[in-house]
Design a protein around this motif. Structure first.
Motif, mmCIF file in Angstrom:
data_model
loop_
_atom_site.group_PDB
_atom_site.id
_atom_site.type_symbol
_atom_site.label_atom_id
_atom_site.label_comp_id
_atom_site.label_asym_id
_atom_site.label_seq_id
_atom_site.Cartn_x
_atom_site.Cartn_y
_atom_site.Cartn_z
ATOM 1 N N LYS A 1 -10.742 0.262 -4.562
ATOM 2 C CA LYS A 1 -10.601 0.088 -5.256
ATOM 3 C C LYS A 1 -9.410 -1.203 -5.774
ATOM 4 O O LYS A 1 -9.302 -1.643 -5.604
ATOM 5 C CB LYS A 1 -9.133 0.973 -5.644
ATOM 6 N N SER B 1 -8.059 -2.289 -8.794
ATOM 7 C CA SER B 1 -6.565 -2.024 -9.664
ATOM 8 C C SER B 1 -6.611 -1.160 -9.701
ATOM 9 O O SER B 1 -6.047 0.468 -11.067
ATOM 10 C CB SER B 1 -7.358 -2.845 -11.102
ATOM 11 N N GLY B 2 -6.751 -0.425 -8.337
ATOM 12 C CA GLY B 2 -5.799 1.748 -8.607
ATOM 13 C C GLY B 2 -7.672 1.785 -9.264
ATOM 14 O O GLY B 2 -7.019 3.734 -8.824
ATOM 15 N N VAL B 3 -9.107 1.168 -9.086
ATOM 16 C CA VAL B 3 -9.686 2.712 -9.647
ATOM 17 C C VAL B 3 -10.844 2.352 -8.907
ATOM 18 O O VAL B 3 -11.416 1.248 -8.031
ATOM 19 C CB VAL B 3 -10.510 2.271 -10.889
ATOM 20 N N ASP B 4 -11.235 3.407 -8.247
ATOM 21 C CA ASP B 4 -12.212 3.416 -6.898
ATOM 22 C C ASP B 4 -13.857 3.096 -7.635
ATOM 23 O O ASP B 4 -14.530 3.270 -8.950
ATOM 24 C CB ASP B 4 -12.954 5.283 -6.663
ATOM 25 N N GLY C 1 -4.287 -0.532 1.242
ATOM 26 C CA GLY C 1 -3.442 0.074 0.554
ATOM 27 C C GLY C 1 -3.302 1.159 1.422
ATOM 28 O O GLY C 1 -3.893 1.412 2.570
ATOM 29 N N SER C 2 -2.711 1.949 0.904
ATOM 30 C CA SER C 2 -2.303 3.390 1.433
ATOM 31 C C SER C 2 -2.039 3.958 0.389
ATOM 32 O O SER C 2 -0.872 3.587 -0.159
ATOM 33 C CB SER C 2 -1.031 3.374 3.055
ATOM 34 N N THR C 3 -2.187 5.761 0.885
ATOM 35 C CA THR C 3 -1.472 6.489 -0.134
ATOM 36 C C THR C 3 -0.748 6.983 -0.252
ATOM 37 O O THR C 3 -0.218 7.324 -0.343
ATOM 38 C CB THR C 3 -2.682 7.684 -0.537
ATOM 39 N N TYR D 1 -7.109 2.347 1.837
ATOM 40 C CA TYR D 1 -8.072 1.758 1.230
ATOM 41 C C TYR D 1 -8.400 0.198 0.931
ATOM 42 O O TYR D 1 -7.428 -0.195 1.541
ATOM 43 C CB TYR D 1 -7.976 2.375 0.190
ATOM 44 N N GLN E 1 -7.703 -2.204 -0.443
ATOM 45 C CA GLN E 1 -7.096 -2.753 -2.678
ATOM 46 C C GLN E 1 -7.667 -4.367 -2.828
ATOM 47 O O GLN E 1 -7.076 -5.350 -1.987
ATOM 48 C CB GLN E 1 -5.526 -2.431 -2.287
ATOM 49 N N ASP F 1 -6.713 -6.422 -5.787
ATOM 50 C CA ASP F 1 -6.085 -6.814 -7.144
ATOM 51 C C ASP F 1 -7.113 -7.797 -7.856
ATOM 52 O O ASP F 1 -6.647 -9.118 -7.704
ATOM 53 C CB ASP F 1 -4.477 -7.360 -6.914
#
Length: 182
Positions: free
Chosen positions: A53, A55-58, A93-95, A102, A104, A106
């Motif tokens: 991901k 910036s949070g987008v797959d 990162g973690s959900t 995942y 991550q 930035d």
């Protein structure tokens, strides 16, 4: 329509559905991707096929995780056309608290330039929940020891709380005397 034609159409439809199922359930994609490598001391539960991901987008998927010496090397496939800048931060990162992991990314700044395909970056190692809880419990134990008057306590907060409690006791005693005298 003859029976042979019906059987042939049925077999053809079955083979088409089987091929579609294999394609959808398998690791096939027509999307062009490029590879980025990230090294970590600990990948903290990241697995193959985890999302990548930005910036949070797959934007991709973890293809492989290899052990190189004392470090873990994550092989990430990123969608062609997605620009990742050189000063981007890579982390795990973690959900959620115990959710899936995942990779991550930035996003950095455009002035730093774009990472090229095949680039190797150093990732920021995750803080494990176990270590964080151990530290927090140690701090809490030190604080409680200081509140209980343990001379070995090094917590300035505990010392300040003890002094505050002493001041409140003195204030309460003074108020009781004033009320008794009135």
């Amino acid at each position: 329509m003859s029976i042979e034609t019906k059987v042939g159409a049925f077999v053809l439809a079955g083979l088409t559905l089987l091929g579609l199922a294999i394609f959808l359930l398998g690791d096939f994609t027509f999307e062009k991707r490029y590879t980025i490598y990230a090294t970590f001391k600990d990948v903290g539960g990241l697995t193959k096929q985890s999302p990548v991901k930005l910036s949070g987008v797959d934007v991709g998927v973890v293809k492989e995780i290899e052990l190189e010496g004392s470090k873990a090397k994550v092989v990430a496939l990123v969608r062609e056309g997605v620009l990742i800048y050189r000063d981007s931060a890579f982390s795990i990162g973690s959900t959620g608290l115990i959710g899936s992991k995942y990779l991550q990314i930035d996003q950095g700044t455009p002035e730093s330039g774009v990472l090229q395909a095949g680039a190797l970056v150093n990732g920021e190692d995750p803080v494990s929940i176990e270590k964080a809880l151990t530290r927090a419990l140690g701090s809490l134990q030190d604080l409680m020891g200081g509140l209980n008057g343990d001379p070995k306590s090094k917590s300035p907060i505990a010392k300040n709380l003890n002094a505050t409690i002493g001041n409140v006791r003195e204030l309460t005693a003074s108020l009781n005397e004033m009320i008794a005298d009135a």
